[in-house]
Design an enzyme around this catalytic site. Sequence first.
Site, PDB file in Angstrom:
ATOM      1  N   ASP A   1      -6.353  -3.186  -1.665  1.00  0.00           N
ATOM      2  CA  ASP A   1      -7.238  -2.255  -0.961  1.00  0.00           C
ATOM      3  C   ASP A   1      -6.678  -1.971   0.437  1.00  0.00           C
ATOM      4  O   ASP A   1      -7.222  -1.158   1.182  1.00  0.00           O
ATOM      5  CB  ASP A   1      -8.699  -2.736  -0.935  1.00  0.00           C
ATOM      6  CG  ASP A   1      -8.878  -4.079  -0.271  1.00  0.00           C
ATOM      7  OD1 ASP A   1      -7.863  -4.700   0.110  1.00  0.00           O
ATOM      8  OD2 ASP A   1     -10.037  -4.517  -0.123  1.00  0.00           O
ATOM      9  N   SER A   2      -5.534  -2.603   0.755  1.00  0.00           N
ATOM     10  CA  SER A   2      -4.768  -2.229   1.950  1.00  0.00           C
ATOM     11  C   SER A   2      -4.393  -0.753   1.884  1.00  0.00           C
ATOM     12  O   SER A   2      -3.995  -0.162   2.890  1.00  0.00           O
ATOM     13  CB  SER A   2      -3.501  -3.086   2.071  1.00  0.00           C
ATOM     14  OG  SER A   2      -2.776  -3.077   0.853  1.00  0.00           O
TER      15      SER A   2
ATOM     16  N   ASP B   1      -7.097  -4.564  -6.744  1.00  0.00           N
ATOM     17  CA  ASP B   1      -8.126  -5.112  -5.858  1.00  0.00           C
ATOM     18  C   ASP B   1      -9.499  -4.531  -6.166  1.00  0.00           C
ATOM     19  O   ASP B   1      -9.630  -3.316  -6.396  1.00  0.00           O
ATOM     20  CB  ASP B   1      -7.784  -4.761  -4.399  1.00  0.00           C
ATOM     21  CG  ASP B   1      -7.205  -5.947  -3.651  1.00  0.00           C
ATOM     22  OD1 ASP B   1      -7.286  -7.080  -4.167  1.00  0.00           O
ATOM     23  OD2 ASP B   1      -6.676  -5.735  -2.543  1.00  0.00           O
TER      24      ASP B   1
ATOM     25  N   LYS C   1      -8.440  -8.481  -8.555  1.00  0.00           N
ATOM     26  CA  LYS C   1      -8.447  -9.474  -7.468  1.00  0.00           C
ATOM     27  C   LYS C   1      -9.698  -9.264  -6.629  1.00  0.00           C
ATOM     28  O   LYS C   1     -10.065  -8.130  -6.338  1.00  0.00           O
ATOM     29  CB  LYS C   1      -7.187  -9.339  -6.609  1.00  0.00           C
ATOM     30  CG  LYS C   1      -7.187 -10.288  -5.396  1.00  0.00           C
ATOM     31  CD  LYS C   1      -5.835 -10.399  -4.727  1.00  0.00           C
ATOM     32  CE  LYS C   1      -5.518  -9.308  -3.731  1.00  0.00           C
ATOM     33  NZ  LYS C   1      -6.477  -9.180  -2.631  1.00  0.00           N
TER      34      LYS C   1
ATOM     35  N   GLU D   1     -12.055 -11.133  -3.182  1.00  0.00           N
ATOM     36  CA  GLU D   1     -11.948 -12.043  -2.034  1.00  0.00           C
ATOM     37  C   GLU D   1     -13.118 -13.022  -1.990  1.00  0.00           C
ATOM     38  O   GLU D   1     -14.262 -12.629  -2.265  1.00  0.00           O
ATOM     39  CB  GLU D   1     -11.911 -11.221  -0.737  1.00  0.00           C
ATOM     40  CG  GLU D   1     -10.712 -10.289  -0.663  1.00  0.00           C
ATOM     41  CD  GLU D   1     -10.638  -9.493   0.647  1.00  0.00           C
ATOM     42  OE1 GLU D   1     -11.466  -9.740   1.556  1.00  0.00           O
ATOM     43  OE2 GLU D   1      -9.739  -8.641   0.751  1.00  0.00           O
TER      44      GLU D   1
ATOM     45  N   GLU E   1      -3.921 -16.033   2.161  1.00  0.00           N
ATOM     46  CA  GLU E   1      -3.483 -15.142   3.252  1.00  0.00           C
ATOM     47  C   GLU E   1      -3.844 -15.730   4.618  1.00  0.00           C
ATOM     48  O   GLU E   1      -4.981 -16.188   4.845  1.00  0.00           O
ATOM     49  CB  GLU E   1      -4.164 -13.771   3.101  1.00  0.00           C
ATOM     50  CG  GLU E   1      -3.799 -12.813   4.237  1.00  0.00           C
ATOM     51  CD  GLU E   1      -4.165 -11.361   3.976  1.00  0.00           C
ATOM     52  OE1 GLU E   1      -4.685 -11.039   2.895  1.00  0.00           O
ATOM     53  OE2 GLU E   1      -3.906 -10.540   4.884  1.00  0.00           O
TER      54      GLU E   1
HETATM   55  O1  KIV Z   1      -4.879  -5.447   0.003  1.00  0.00           O
HETATM   56  C1  KIV Z   1      -3.797  -6.051  -0.011  1.00  0.00           C
HETATM   57  O2  KIV Z   1      -2.705  -5.476   0.111  1.00  0.00           O
HETATM   58  C2  KIV Z   1      -3.836  -7.499  -0.179  1.00  0.00           C
HETATM   59  C3  KIV Z   1      -2.593  -8.250   0.109  1.00  0.00           C
HETATM   60  C4  KIV Z   1      -2.330  -8.265   1.548  1.00  0.00           C
HETATM   61  C5  KIV Z   1      -2.621  -9.607  -0.465  1.00  0.00           C
HETATM   62  O3  KIV Z   1      -4.859  -8.021  -0.513  1.00  0.00           O
END
Ligand code: KIV
Length: 279
Positions: free
Chosen positions: A44-45, A83, A113, A115, A182
Amino acid sequence: MKNTVSTLLKQKQSGDKITMLTAYDYTTAKIMDECGVNAILIGDSLGMVMLGYENTLPVTMEDMVHHTAAVSRGAENAFVVADMPFMSYQVSVAEAVTNAGRLIKEGGANAVKLEGGAEVCEQIKAIVNASIPVVAHLGLTPQSVNAFGGFKVQGKSLEKAEKLINDAMKIQEAGACAVVLEGIPAKIAEIITKRLVIPTIGIGAGNGCDGQVLVYQDMLGLTTGHTAKFVRVFAQVGELMRNGISDYIAETKNGNFPAVEHTYSLDEDIVKALEKKFL
Ligand code: KIV
């Protein structure tokens, strides 16, 4: 051959470091896949590096499904992890399963994924029960930026370090197939890696993890402004792009582009006829 949960587990067992990079589009995913990266994360970056937001919080399920589908089409062998965006799994277990299902069905991801530690174990269990592999994410979890008061290294006190280790064991018990660690001290990541059966994938968590992940814009020198301490720039692609784009502008303005070799020709008789009639 397509990498799976078992491939990553075998890599941990044999000490073969897992390589993961983020990608958000077909072309980049295809290049990474051809290079042999083990796993691709549609992080989600993307909110920051693709959409220009200040943090990951505004990212929607639609954004994630759209980018995940593009990456999945380019990733023949890499294990694709998508994510779950902020508020797509926190509200209820049922919503978490529905949204995880969309990333698999519509996005073509191999795993999702999310969090958090103990507080998301019910969601992890339910998603895994729906036959969807879950990668957990502990430490400096960016969706908690407001709760943390900024992007700060986590686990620095004994109490917080113990909580991270306990959370790691809980998410494994809940059925997670791997965990991203992280922004935590290397020693804590090393202890978690030794305690867990499932692979750990670090970002700013030192060399003791079973694998590493980086945001590709960071490791290819495309990020402008501040980059985190844990980033290594492996190639200055940003500089190459700037040079290429500046050259294109200059060559177009001075008339050197397009040259003869970039131009379609026309039979001389037709040229003469057209010129006679129209010029
Ligand atoms: O959103 C993302 O790119 C991430 C990585 C930094 C692990 O969660």
